[in-house]
Design a protein around this motif. Structure first.
Motif, PDB file in Angstrom:
ATOM      1  N   ALA A 115       0.815  -1.215   0.000  1.00 25.54           N
ATOM      2  CA  ALA A 115       0.000   0.000   0.000  1.00 25.54           C
ATOM      3  C   ALA A 115       0.849   1.265   0.000  1.00 25.54           C
ATOM      4  N   GLY A 116       2.170   1.109   0.084  1.00 21.76           N
ATOM      5  CA  GLY A 116       3.043   2.270   0.083  1.00 21.76           C
ATOM      6  C   GLY A 116       3.033   3.048   1.379  1.00 21.76           C
ATOM      7  N   ARG A 117       2.593   2.428   2.483  1.00 28.57           N
ATOM      8  CA  ARG A 117       2.526   3.115   3.776  1.00 28.57           C
ATOM      9  C   ARG A 117       3.725   2.774   4.657  1.00 28.57           C
ATOM     10  N   PHE A 118       4.734   2.166   4.069  1.00 31.06           N
ATOM     11  CA  PHE A 118       5.916   1.782   4.838  1.00 31.06           C
ATOM     12  C   PHE A 118       6.751   3.018   5.146  1.00 31.06           C
ATOM     13  N   ARG A 119       7.115   3.195   6.420  1.00 29.89           N
ATOM     14  CA  ARG A 119       7.935   4.328   6.828  1.00 29.89           C
ATOM     15  C   ARG A 119       9.041   3.847   7.762  1.00 29.89           C
ATOM     16  N   LEU A 120      10.209   4.442   7.621  1.00 28.71           N
ATOM     17  CA  LEU A 120      11.323   4.141   8.522  1.00 28.71           C
ATOM     18  C   LEU A 120      11.341   5.142   9.663  1.00 28.71           C
ATOM     19  N   ASN A 121      11.637   4.653  10.871  1.00 28.58           N
ATOM     20  CA  ASN A 121      11.750   5.507  12.045  1.00 28.58           C
ATOM     21  C   ASN A 121      13.164   5.365  12.597  1.00 28.58           C
ATOM     22  N   ASN A 122      14.081   6.094  11.998  1.00 25.83           N
ATOM     23  CA  ASN A 122      15.480   5.979  12.387  1.00 25.83           C
ATOM     24  C   ASN A 122      15.759   6.701  13.698  1.00 25.83           C
ATOM     25  N   ARG A 123      16.671   6.131  14.459  1.00 29.07           N
ATOM     26  CA  ARG A 123      17.140   6.765  15.690  1.00 29.07           C
ATOM     27  C   ARG A 123      18.483   6.141  16.078  1.00 29.07           C
ATOM     28  N   ALA A 124      19.165   6.761  17.021  1.00 25.71           N
ATOM     29  CA  ALA A 124      20.444   6.226  17.482  1.00 25.71           C
ATOM     30  C   ALA A 124      20.211   4.937  18.258  1.00 25.71           C
ATOM     31  N   GLU A 125      20.901   3.871  17.865  1.00 24.85           N
ATOM     32  CA  GLU A 125      20.695   2.564  18.494  1.00 24.85           C
ATOM     33  C   GLU A 125      21.995   1.776  18.454  1.00 24.85           C
ATOM     34  N   ASN A 126      22.162   0.895  19.447  1.00 30.11           N
ATOM     35  CA  ASN A 126      23.340   0.035  19.525  1.00 30.11           C
ATOM     36  C   ASN A 126      23.089  -1.216  18.695  1.00 30.11           C
ATOM     37  N   LEU A 127      23.755  -1.327  17.561  1.00 24.06           N
ATOM     38  CA  LEU A 127      23.523  -2.446  16.654  1.00 24.06           C
ATOM     39  C   LEU A 127      24.012  -3.753  17.259  1.00 24.06           C
ATOM     40  N   ARG A 128      25.130  -3.731  17.971  1.00 23.98           N
ATOM     41  CA  ARG A 128      25.654  -4.968  18.553  1.00 23.98           C
ATOM     42  C   ARG A 128      24.670  -5.550  19.566  1.00 23.98           C
ATOM     43  N   HIS A 129      24.114  -4.698  20.418  1.00 24.95           N
ATOM     44  CA  HIS A 129      23.128  -5.189  21.383  1.00 24.95           C
ATOM     45  C   HIS A 129      21.912  -5.787  20.680  1.00 24.95           C
ATOM     46  N   LEU A 130      21.495  -5.159  19.592  1.00 25.27           N
ATOM     47  CA  LEU A 130      20.337  -5.663  18.852  1.00 25.27           C
ATOM     48  C   LEU A 130      20.627  -7.044  18.279  1.00 25.27           C
ATOM     49  N   ILE A 131      21.805  -7.206  17.666  1.00 24.93           N
ATOM     50  CA  ILE A 131      22.174  -8.511  17.103  1.00 24.93           C
ATOM     51  C   ILE A 131      22.225  -9.567  18.198  1.00 24.93           C
ATOM     52  N   GLU A 132      22.838  -9.232  19.334  1.00 28.09           N
ATOM     53  CA  GLU A 132      22.945 -10.182  20.440  1.00 28.09           C
ATOM     54  C   GLU A 132      21.575 -10.584  20.957  1.00 28.09           C
ATOM     55  N   SER A 133      20.645  -9.632  21.047  1.00 29.63           N
ATOM     56  CA  SER A 133      19.308  -9.952  21.570  1.00 29.63           C
ATOM     57  C   SER A 133      18.552 -10.875  20.625  1.00 29.63           C
ATOM     58  N   VAL A 134      18.687 -10.665  19.311  1.00 25.60           N
ATOM     59  CA  VAL A 134      18.019 -11.537  18.343  1.00 25.60           C
ATOM     60  C   VAL A 134      18.582 -12.950  18.422  1.00 25.60           C
ATOM     61  N   VAL A 135      19.906 -13.067  18.501  1.00 26.55           N
ATOM     62  CA  VAL A 135      20.539 -14.385  18.590  1.00 26.55           C
ATOM     63  C   VAL A 135      20.117 -15.096  19.868  1.00 26.55           C
ATOM     64  N   GLU A 136      20.029 -14.356  20.980  1.00 23.62           N
ATOM     65  CA  GLU A 136      19.589 -14.963  22.238  1.00 23.62           C
ATOM     66  C   GLU A 136      18.166 -15.495  22.145  1.00 23.62           C
ATOM     67  N   MET A 137      17.283 -14.724  21.527  1.00 22.95           N
ATOM     68  CA  MET A 137      15.889 -15.146  21.424  1.00 22.95           C
ATOM     69  C   MET A 137      15.728 -16.381  20.546  1.00 22.95           C
ATOM     70  N   LEU A 138      16.604 -16.541  19.569  1.00 22.56           N
ATOM     71  CA  LEU A 138      16.531 -17.708  18.687  1.00 22.56           C
ATOM     72  C   LEU A 138      17.350 -18.889  19.212  1.00 22.56           C
ATOM     73  N   ALA A 139      18.155 -18.644  20.267  1.00 20.97           N
ATOM     74  CA  ALA A 139      19.013 -19.707  20.790  1.00 20.97           C
ATOM     75  C   ALA A 139      18.231 -20.921  21.299  1.00 20.97           C
TER      76      ALA A 139
END
Length: 565
Positions: A115-139
């Protein structure tokens, strides 16, 4: 001005005869009419596509209501006395329900993109913490299959970047989860680093698995909507939309998702998106590369992603690490290096080889660490180790344990911060809370009343917004907590929040907290509700445990209100 469909040179050229002039005008009219018809057809196709996407979104949104009842009731049923056979059947219902919930999420994302309603909401974030949290949840899913999962982040990749964390988390869940699903032996390794392209630097995340691999033909269609490859059993657990959505999201980022694979040799998915430093970002590599400069580690672990990630992370942080997979090599290496200029400071032993390591007393002066899966921790020996590390590793945990020895740290109860922090225990009034529930769906209402009743709370039900607002504002019986669906007959949750704000008076005591339940997945909608005065916004299908935890966190407000009354 030239006529539609004619070049200027054609329009200025005079026809040689009246017949030619008439023919020219008729041709121009036909061309203009064709262009107009094509334009109208294109506009109608666009409108039909948008209408179809809105219809899909509406239908899928409505599916969440009965799905909420299915998943919630299976949770309640699982708490009753059941035979082993009944538990098995219930497990099948629950797995199918969660698969349907994933399909709902994928279809909503797909319709939003269409529908073309996709929007990005960028902000300052720790990418390493995000990767670690995803891996933990899938562990847990990986460990159930007896495969490894691990992640490592290069030193040159700054921690703090400017990006949309919710969308990158969604991409990682789809790609890494897909790798776990199709891998039966070995494991999955996630590597993040700065990739260089001719145009600029980009964030590159490689997801490497040891699964069955894919043919060229399968790779060509893997990113298509509703396309799946692999065995029938593996395909039954997905929708065929995850990778297509991930690819579309990365395209919106200005990035890409690619695949490289050979049949029988595993697959590597590569996520790329532009690297944008956050304003407060530091020059990461210099600081991180010195954090373990004084550590020299011997790692005893089976070959695989976990060992590879551990060695890479220690080296990234400035330490030195030697990996061996045979317990017989450990004493020889320790003794040989003990007389040198850089003896080993730490020995990390994977729990799968801990029972084979029989030289604990001989190397008692060495700082010994047990690397263990969280579900295996209780069954592991504790007498020969100075600390624990939980797989998959978090970088912070590794730093704390290895550098903790230098600070005189000798506790045996060091836990990785990959373990969830226990929820704070909040004292709730002995009689429970008086909860006003706004819900027009009878199954959802029954589910929530049962959940709250088991938690010791009293529940009053309102089936439309007018009666909900009236009960919430009743002077002699104001509730301790209001839980309301976002959409109900007779109004909106914003009417309720507005009425509560207008009625807040000092003599009435603390404001009534409001938890809003919604099937709306857009962050902007959640933010709008919170800004209007809601205390929490919880998505449907409802997670009973999360609902009780959130009420517990707000329960102190209810206790204060009861004391005021």
């Amino acid at each position: 001005m030239p006529a539609l469909g004619l070049r200027a040179s054609e329009e200025t050229r005079l026809p040689s005869s009246p017949f030619a002039a008439a023919f020219s005008r008729v041709s121009a009219w036909f061309r203009q009419r064709t262009v107009t018809r094509l334009h109208h057809a294109w506009m109608e196709a666009e409108a039909a596509s948008a209408a179809k996407s809105r219809q899909i979104a509406t239908v899928v949104h409505e599916i969440r209501t009965p799905l909420n009842g299915i998943l919630g009731m299976t949770h309640l049923l699982g708490q009753t006395k059941l035979t082993a056979e009944q538990q098995n059947y219930l497990s099948g219902i629950r797995q199918s329900g969660y698969a349907l919930a994933q399909l709902v999420e994928d279809l909503l994302d797909y319709s939003t993109l269409e529908a073309g309603r996709f929007r990005l909401n960028n902000r300052a974030e720790n990418l390493r913490h995000l990767i670690e949290s995803v891996v933990e949840m899938l562990a847990p899913r990986a460990h159930e299959k007896r495969i490894e999962i691990a992640a490592t982040v290069a030193a040159d990749l700054p921690d703090l970047l400017d990006f949309d964390p919710a969308r990158i988390r969604q991409v990682l869940f789809n790609v890494v989860g897909n790798a776990v699903k199709f891998t039966a032996e070995g494991g999955v390794l996630v590597r993040a680093f700065v990739g260089n392209s001719p145009e600029n630097n980009n964030v590159t995340i490689a997801v490497i698995d040891s699964g069955p691999g894919m043919t060229k033909e399968e790779q060509a269609r893997i990113f298509g909507e509703f396309e799946q490859v692999g065995t029938a059993e593996a395909r039954s657990g997905g929708t065929g939309l995850g990778l297509a959505i991930a690819s579309r999201i990365l395209t919106e980022f200005g990035g890409s998702l690619s695949v490289a694979s050979r049949k029988g040799t595993g697959t590597t998915f590569t996520i790329r998106f532009p690297l944008h430093l956050a304003e407060a970002a530091q020059s990461g590599p210099v600081e991180r590369s010195q954090l373990l400069a004084r550590s020299r580690v011997l790692l005893l672990a089976p070959d695989g992603p976990a060992a590879t990630a551990t060695v890479s992370t220690i080296q990234t942080l400035g330490g030195r690490c030697r990996h061996v997979s045979s317990p017989a090599d450990v004493p020889m290496l320790i003794d040989r290096e003990a007389t040198g200029s850089m003896p080993y400071t730490d020995l990390i032993v994977d729990h799968r080889l801990a029972s084979d390591y029989a030289n604990e007393k001989a190397h008692a002066t060495l700082h010994r660490i047990l690397l263990v899966n969280p579900e295996e921790r209780a069954s592991q020996p504790q007498d020969f180790f100075d600390a624990w590390l939980i797989r998959p590793l978090r970088e912070k945990s590794l730093i704390d344990v290895l550098s903790g020895r230098l600070r005189g740290f000798r506790t045996r109860d060091v836990l990785s911060d990959s373990q969830p922090t226990p929820a704070p225990v909040v004292e709730i009034h002995a009689a429970g809370l008086d909860v006003l529930l706004g819900e027009d769906d009878p199954v959802s209402a029954l589910l929530i009343r049962a959940i709250l009743g088991k938690a010791g709370h009293r529940v009053r039900l309102a089936e439309d917004f007018p009666s909900l607002v009236k009960a919430a504002l009743k002077k002699d019986a104001r509730p301790d907590l209001v839980i309301s669906d976002m959409h109900m007959p007779g109004g909106s949750v914003f009417d309720l929040l507005s009425a509560l704000r207008a009625d807040d008076r000092p003599e009435a005591g603390p404001s009534v907290p409001v938890i809003v339940l919604t099937g709306e997945s857009r962050e902007t909608a959640h933010r709008e509700v919170l800004l209007s005065g809601a205390s929490r916004v919880l998505g449907k299908p409802i997670d009973p445990v999360k609902l009780v935890e959130e009420i517990g966190a707000l329960g102190i407000l209810g206790s204060e209100r009861q004391q005021v009354r």
